[in-house]
Design a protein around this motif. Structure first.
Motif, mmCIF file in Angstrom:
data_model
loop_
_atom_site.group_PDB
_atom_site.id
_atom_site.type_symbol
_atom_site.label_atom_id
_atom_site.label_comp_id
_atom_site.label_asym_id
_atom_site.label_seq_id
_atom_site.Cartn_x
_atom_site.Cartn_y
_atom_site.Cartn_z
ATOM 1 N N LYS A 103 0.718 -1.042 0.009
ATOM 2 C CA LYS A 103 0.055 -0.214 0.019
ATOM 3 C C LYS A 103 0.813 1.233 -0.097
ATOM 4 O O LYS A 103 1.950 1.223 0.733
ATOM 5 C CB LYS A 103 -0.968 0.012 1.297
ATOM 6 N N THR A 104 0.511 2.149 -0.628
ATOM 7 C CA THR A 104 1.531 3.351 -0.994
ATOM 8 C C THR A 104 0.616 4.732 -1.204
ATOM 9 O O THR A 104 -0.576 4.457 -1.589
ATOM 10 C CB THR A 104 2.360 3.298 -1.982
ATOM 11 N N LEU A 105 0.899 5.798 -0.668
ATOM 12 C CA LEU A 105 0.424 7.168 -0.808
ATOM 13 C C LEU A 105 1.317 8.068 -1.625
ATOM 14 O O LEU A 105 0.845 9.049 -2.042
ATOM 15 C CB LEU A 105 0.026 7.857 0.529
ATOM 16 N N GLN A 106 2.201 7.425 -2.141
ATOM 17 C CA GLN A 106 3.097 8.124 -3.169
ATOM 18 C C GLN A 106 2.293 8.342 -4.504
ATOM 19 O O GLN A 106 1.827 7.434 -5.022
ATOM 20 C CB GLN A 106 4.491 7.409 -3.314
ATOM 21 N N PRO A 107 2.737 9.621 -5.040
ATOM 22 C CA PRO A 107 1.890 10.004 -6.280
ATOM 23 C C PRO A 107 2.680 9.355 -7.500
ATOM 24 O O PRO A 107 2.006 9.224 -8.499
ATOM 25 C CB PRO A 107 2.025 11.335 -6.185
ATOM 26 N N THR A 108 3.833 8.972 -7.502
ATOM 27 C CA THR A 108 4.429 8.697 -8.671
ATOM 28 C C THR A 108 5.250 7.479 -8.570
ATOM 29 O O THR A 108 5.672 7.091 -7.502
ATOM 30 C CB THR A 108 5.472 9.748 -9.324
ATOM 31 N N VAL A 109 5.693 6.983 -9.659
ATOM 32 C CA VAL A 109 6.717 5.574 -9.636
ATOM 33 C C VAL A 109 7.762 5.931 -9.160
ATOM 34 O O VAL A 109 8.538 5.006 -8.414
ATOM 35 C CB VAL A 109 6.686 5.173 -11.060
ATOM 36 N N GLY A 110 8.514 7.181 -9.353
ATOM 37 C CA GLY A 110 9.697 7.331 -8.760
ATOM 38 C C GLY A 110 9.534 7.624 -7.258
ATOM 39 O O GLY A 110 10.549 7.030 -6.585
ATOM 40 N N ALA A 111 8.649 8.178 -6.972
ATOM 41 C CA ALA A 111 8.454 8.395 -5.404
ATOM 42 C C ALA A 111 8.177 7.097 -4.595
ATOM 43 O O ALA A 111 8.805 6.595 -3.464
ATOM 44 C CB ALA A 111 7.325 9.242 -5.126
ATOM 45 N N SER A 128 7.772 1.538 -16.268
ATOM 46 C CA SER A 128 7.075 2.777 -16.483
ATOM 47 C C SER A 128 7.927 3.856 -16.156
ATOM 48 O O SER A 128 9.126 4.091 -15.660
ATOM 49 C CB SER A 128 6.000 2.784 -15.327
ATOM 50 N N PRO A 129 7.438 5.293 -16.789
ATOM 51 C CA PRO A 129 8.137 6.441 -16.590
ATOM 52 C C PRO A 129 8.149 6.748 -15.136
ATOM 53 O O PRO A 129 7.190 6.467 -14.288
ATOM 54 C CB PRO A 129 7.532 7.436 -17.491
ATOM 55 N N LEU A 130 9.288 7.212 -14.607
ATOM 56 C CA LEU A 130 9.206 7.637 -13.181
ATOM 57 C C LEU A 130 8.466 8.812 -12.773
ATOM 58 O O LEU A 130 7.857 8.621 -11.538
ATOM 59 C CB LEU A 130 10.916 8.105 -12.751
ATOM 60 N N ASP A 131 8.002 9.526 -13.731
ATOM 61 C CA ASP A 131 6.869 10.412 -13.309
ATOM 62 C C ASP A 131 5.423 10.154 -13.538
ATOM 63 O O ASP A 131 4.469 10.832 -13.248
ATOM 64 C CB ASP A 131 7.082 11.986 -14.007
ATOM 65 N N GLN A 132 5.438 8.796 -13.989
ATOM 66 C CA GLN A 132 3.848 8.284 -14.215
ATOM 67 C C GLN A 132 3.279 8.136 -12.711
ATOM 68 O O GLN A 132 3.733 7.752 -11.803
ATOM 69 C CB GLN A 132 3.880 6.923 -14.684
ATOM 70 N N LYS A 133 1.826 8.634 -13.008
ATOM 71 C CA LYS A 133 1.088 8.331 -11.684
ATOM 72 C C LYS A 133 1.094 7.083 -11.057
ATOM 73 O O LYS A 133 0.704 6.020 -11.970
ATOM 74 C CB LYS A 133 -0.300 9.081 -11.866
ATOM 75 N N ILE A 134 1.039 6.990 -9.680
ATOM 76 C CA ILE A 134 0.511 5.513 -9.359
ATOM 77 C C ILE A 134 -0.980 5.468 -9.258
ATOM 78 O O ILE A 134 -1.820 6.152 -8.877
ATOM 79 C CB ILE A 134 1.147 5.513 -7.892
ATOM 80 N N VAL A 135 -1.278 4.376 -9.693
ATOM 81 C CA VAL A 135 -2.761 3.992 -9.776
ATOM 82 C C VAL A 135 -2.931 2.398 -8.877
ATOM 83 O O VAL A 135 -2.050 1.875 -8.969
ATOM 84 C CB VAL A 135 -3.481 3.825 -11.267
ATOM 85 N N ASN A 136 -4.146 2.573 -8.497
ATOM 86 C CA ASN A 136 -4.553 1.245 -7.682
ATOM 87 C C ASN A 136 -4.279 -0.069 -8.635
ATOM 88 O O ASN A 136 -4.939 -0.068 -9.687
ATOM 89 C CB ASN A 136 -5.917 1.002 -7.267
ATOM 90 N N GLY A 137 -3.905 -1.350 -8.129
ATOM 91 C CA GLY A 137 -3.480 -2.469 -8.903
ATOM 92 C C GLY A 137 -2.347 -2.493 -9.693
ATOM 93 O O GLY A 137 -2.196 -3.363 -10.545
#
Length: 329
Positions: A103-111, A128-137
């Motif tokens: 589980k993560t609250l981080q906004p991007t792949v890099g974070a 995935s690009p490091l600045d891509q948004k994290i989505v569920n699943g």
């Protein structure tokens, strides 16, 4: 009368102004970390949850999936933007292996990778690009690429150079200088992804770079052309070997003196240490020919012999060599 009218109008203007101020409110942007959706609510005395419900949003559903940048029950007054961070479930793969689901609250792949203490090298590949948004699943895959370096040595053969020599009997060969093989040393880099070689056209992808070259040294072989000397050696009586001895052989020339046995030195005269090789012993010296131990010298001590040459240049050219001679009988 006029003064009373003016005062009444001023009071009405103040009340109207206050009414307008009271009716106006600032707008607040509610953004989502996992999507580009934006909800605009009023900045008022309502809490965030209440303001969203006024917009027809199912707040209970949001509470199970998002964490807001302010508490749900906090009033929105004074806010300009509120972010809802997705409490997303993300599966992480590193180096071809599944690390786990988190589980993560981080906004991007890099974070997210930074949160999971995943350090990337310049060779690693993130799908995935490091600045891509994290989505569920979501699945985040890091392919670990590494260089493995080894050394490859390629042997370079030496050349054999033949030189004619009229001081050697016709047909004789003498190695004047030993040849040495050269080397080409390469740095070989093999690329691996997740522990397996990266293939190119079905074969491991290899990068080679020449880092050092050691040039070969030519072998110098003297070829005898002296037919007269060959005839003399041919006329020598047949002698058999009584043994061999490895010695240091040097060269000397005319000194104006007779030998230790009273003869005048000539080609074939060999100076020896009589304690090692008795005077009068017949010898065969590779590269020189037949000789007789009939002289001595101050520097001739132990397993050292000194070969007579007609000229100083020949003696210098012979130099100092280690040879295995035959003792003849």
């Amino acid at each position: 009368m006029r003064k009373i009218l003016l005062n009444s109008l001023a009071m009405m203007a103040v009340l109207l102004s206050g009414s307008l101020v009271g009716c106006s409110s600032e707008k607040v942007r509610v953004t989502f970390s996992d999507q580009n959706k934006v909800i605009t609510i009023d900045s008022s005395g309502d809490s965030l949850a209440e303001a969203l419900e006024d917009q027809g949003v199912n707040v209970e559903s949001l509470k199970s999936r998002y964490k807001p940048s302010i508490p749900w029950d906090q009033k929105t007054e004074g806010q300009t933007e509120i972010q809802l961070a997705c409490n997303c479930e993300v599966t992480l793969h590193v180096g071809g292996k599944k690390v786990g689901t988190f589980k993560t609250l981080q906004p991007t792949v890099g974070a997210f990778l930074k949160e999971r203490n995943v350090t990337l090298t310049e060779w690693d590949e993130v799908q995935s690009p490091l600045d891509q948004k994290i989505v569920n699943g979501m699945e985040v895959v890091v392919n670990q690429v590494e260089q493995r370096i080894k050394k490859k040595v390629e042997i370079v053969p030496y050349k054999t150079v033949e030189e004619k020599d009229d001081q050697l009997a016709f047909g004789e060969k003498e190695t004047e200088k030993e040849g040495k093989k050269g080397k080409k040393i390469y740095e070989v880099v093999v690329l691996y992804k997740n522990g397996k070689p990266i293939l190119e056209n079905g074969k491991p992808k290899v990068q080679e770079k020449l880092v050092e070259t050691i040039e070969p040294v030519d072998e110098i072989v003297k070829i005898g052309t002296n037919k007269e000397l060959a005839q003399k050696e041919k006329n020598q009586p047949k002698l058999t070997s009584a043994g061999t001895m490895t010695v240091e052989a040097t060269g000397y020339t005319h000194t104006g003196n007779r030998t230790a046995t009273g003869t005048w030195p000539k080609r074939g005269t060999v100076a020896v240490d009589p304690d090692v090789i008795p005077l009068g012993t017949r010898l065969y010296i590779p590269g020189y020919g037949y000789g007789v131990a009939e002289d001595t010298g101050g520097a001739v001590d132990g397993k050292i012999i000194d070969l007579f040459f007609e000229t100083r240049a020949e003696a210098i050219r012979w130099g100092r060599r280690t040879v295995t001679i035959q003792i003849l009988k």
